[in-house]
Write an enzyme that holds these catalytic residues in place. Structure first.
Site, short mmCIF file in Angstrom:
data_model
loop_
_atom_site.label_atom_id
_atom_site.label_comp_id
_atom_site.label_asym_id
_atom_site.label_seq_id
_atom_site.Cartn_x
_atom_site.Cartn_y
_atom_site.Cartn_z
N MET A 165 7.66 -4.70 -11.86
CA MET A 165 8.38 -3.46 -11.54
C MET A 165 7.38 -2.32 -11.33
O MET A 165 6.30 -2.31 -11.91
CB MET A 165 9.37 -3.11 -12.65
CG MET A 165 10.54 -4.08 -12.73
SD MET A 165 11.88 -3.49 -13.80
CE MET A 165 12.45 -2.03 -12.90
N PHE A 166 7.76 -1.39 -10.46
CA PHE A 166 6.97 -0.22 -10.13
C PHE A 166 5.67 -0.57 -9.39
O PHE A 166 4.71 0.19 -9.42
CB PHE A 166 6.63 0.60 -11.39
CG PHE A 166 7.83 0.91 -12.24
CD1 PHE A 166 8.75 1.87 -11.84
CD2 PHE A 166 8.07 0.22 -13.42
CE1 PHE A 166 9.86 2.15 -12.62
CE2 PHE A 166 9.18 0.49 -14.20
CZ PHE A 166 10.08 1.46 -13.79
N LYS A 176 7.18 -2.77 -4.31
CA LYS A 176 7.74 -3.86 -3.49
C LYS A 176 8.75 -3.32 -2.48
O LYS A 176 8.72 -3.70 -1.29
CB LYS A 176 8.41 -4.90 -4.40
CG LYS A 176 7.48 -5.55 -5.40
CD LYS A 176 8.18 -6.61 -6.23
CE LYS A 176 9.31 -6.05 -7.06
NZ LYS A 176 8.86 -5.05 -8.04
N ASP A 204 16.12 -6.93 -0.43
CA ASP A 204 15.53 -6.27 -1.60
C ASP A 204 16.18 -6.81 -2.88
O ASP A 204 17.32 -7.28 -2.86
CB ASP A 204 15.74 -4.76 -1.50
CG ASP A 204 14.89 -4.00 -2.50
OD1 ASP A 204 13.75 -4.44 -2.75
OD2 ASP A 204 15.35 -2.96 -3.02
N GLU A 205 15.43 -6.73 -3.99
CA GLU A 205 15.90 -7.27 -5.28
C GLU A 205 16.36 -8.72 -5.09
O GLU A 205 17.44 -9.13 -5.56
CB GLU A 205 17.02 -6.41 -5.85
CG GLU A 205 16.64 -4.96 -6.08
CD GLU A 205 15.60 -4.77 -7.18
OE1 GLU A 205 15.32 -5.74 -7.92
OE2 GLU A 205 15.04 -3.66 -7.28
N TYR A 212 10.90 -10.32 -17.81
CA TYR A 212 10.14 -9.63 -18.86
C TYR A 212 9.48 -10.61 -19.83
O TYR A 212 8.58 -10.22 -20.59
CB TYR A 212 11.06 -8.66 -19.62
CG TYR A 212 11.99 -9.32 -20.61
CD1 TYR A 212 11.72 -9.30 -21.98
CD2 TYR A 212 13.16 -9.97 -20.20
CE1 TYR A 212 12.56 -9.88 -22.89
CE2 TYR A 212 14.01 -10.56 -21.10
CZ TYR A 212 13.72 -10.53 -22.44
OH TYR A 212 14.56 -11.13 -23.34
N CYS A 253 -2.93 2.06 -20.20
CA CYS A 253 -4.38 2.20 -20.05
C CYS A 253 -4.82 2.51 -18.62
O CYS A 253 -5.98 2.84 -18.39
CB CYS A 253 -5.09 0.93 -20.52
SG CYS A 253 -4.80 -0.52 -19.47
#
Length: 279
Positions: free
Chosen positions: A84-85, A88, A159-160, A191, A219
């Site tokens: 995610m993020f 895409k 998408d998705e 996840y 980080c």
């Protein structure tokens, strides 16, 4: 001694009177004509090859038009995956908009399970949007669009894609049989870093596969994984930054330790509250 001398005399006389040894032609069987059989085989093979070429040319002549039709319907499949993020959806929209700019007719599909930004558009996290079809399954796209309109579509963006159970079958038919260019964007893992949906099943069909990365929120290093910040355990959980965060490998492992410790503490607290209520 006399017998030895007499034997030597006889041998010398025989050597003096005898001519050179001559072998008759019939003493040995004639050599087989080694080259005759292979030459006949080569000629026969040449004749067969010529016949095969003639038959192939005739077949190509008969089905030439059919082959041209198949060539013109040659489709493509391009897969975009990542956590995610990772961008895409942005990459998907760029590709689809570029195809539209080249004069191709495009259509965009997303799962109707994803209603974070409405159902009529595919929207990136930074607000870029494009109108789309929101569907529960891909097999219904052909009927909803209509035969004539579907035939005019050159490029289909999805998408998705992890939410479509019939993704593999749809991509096979659309690219192999209908000559469409398919651009698939979705999560490759959930996840738990397990395979998510059918996105990875499409990889063997793909002309190209792009693995995007995000930036670890803890980080700043490259993030390959998605960490769920809540205690929810079901795989398909729609959410944004309130539920998920991209992380590197180290912080994925550390984050899961924190999430698991939090879950244990919450379970203990709930058990304590329940026990006190029962007293």
């Amino acid at each position: 001694m006399r017998s030895i001398c007499a034997m030597r005399s006889l041998l010398a006389a025989a050597a003096a009177t005898a001519g050179p040894t001559v072998l008759r032609a019939g003493a040995f069987p004639p050599r087989p004509p080694l080259l005759s059989l292979p030459l006949r085989r080569v000629r026969a093979a040449g004749n067969m090859l010529g016949a095969a070429r003639s038959a192939s040319a005739a077949a190509q002549s008969r089905i030439g038009g059919e082959a041209e039709v198949r060539a013109s319907l040659s489709g493509e499949i391009h897969v975009i995956v990542g956590p995610m993020f990772a961008g895409k959806t942005t990459a998907l929209l760029r590709r689809v908009q570029a195809e539209a700019g080249n004069g191709r007719t495009v259509a965009l599909i997303k799962s109707n399970k994803d209603n974070r930004y409405g159902l009529d558009s595919v929207v990136t996290h930074d607000g870029t949007k494009m109108a789309c079809w929101a569907l529960s399954d891909l097999s219904s796209f052909h009927d909803k669009l209509g035969v004539e309109a579907y035939d005019k579509v050159d490029v289909i963006g999805i998408d998705e894609a992890q939410f479509f159970d019939d993704l593999y079958d749809f991509c096979c038919k659309a690219a192999d049989c209908d000559g469409k260019i398919i651009v698939v964007a979705g999560l490759d893992g959930d996840y738990k870093r397990k395979k998510f949906g059918s996105v990875l099943d499409v990889v063997p069909l793909a002309d190209s596969v792009t693995k995007l990365t995000a930036r670890c929120e803890l980080c700043g290093c490259r993030a390959f994984f998605t960490l769920r910040k809540t205690q929810e355990t079901k795989t398909k959980l729609i959410g944004g930054a309130d539920v998920y965060m991209p992380v590197c490998r180290q912080h994925y492992m550390d984050g899961h330790i924190v999430v698991e410790a939090t879950r244990i503490v919450l379970d203990i607290d709930r058990s304590t509250v329940t026990a006190q209520a029962l007293k």
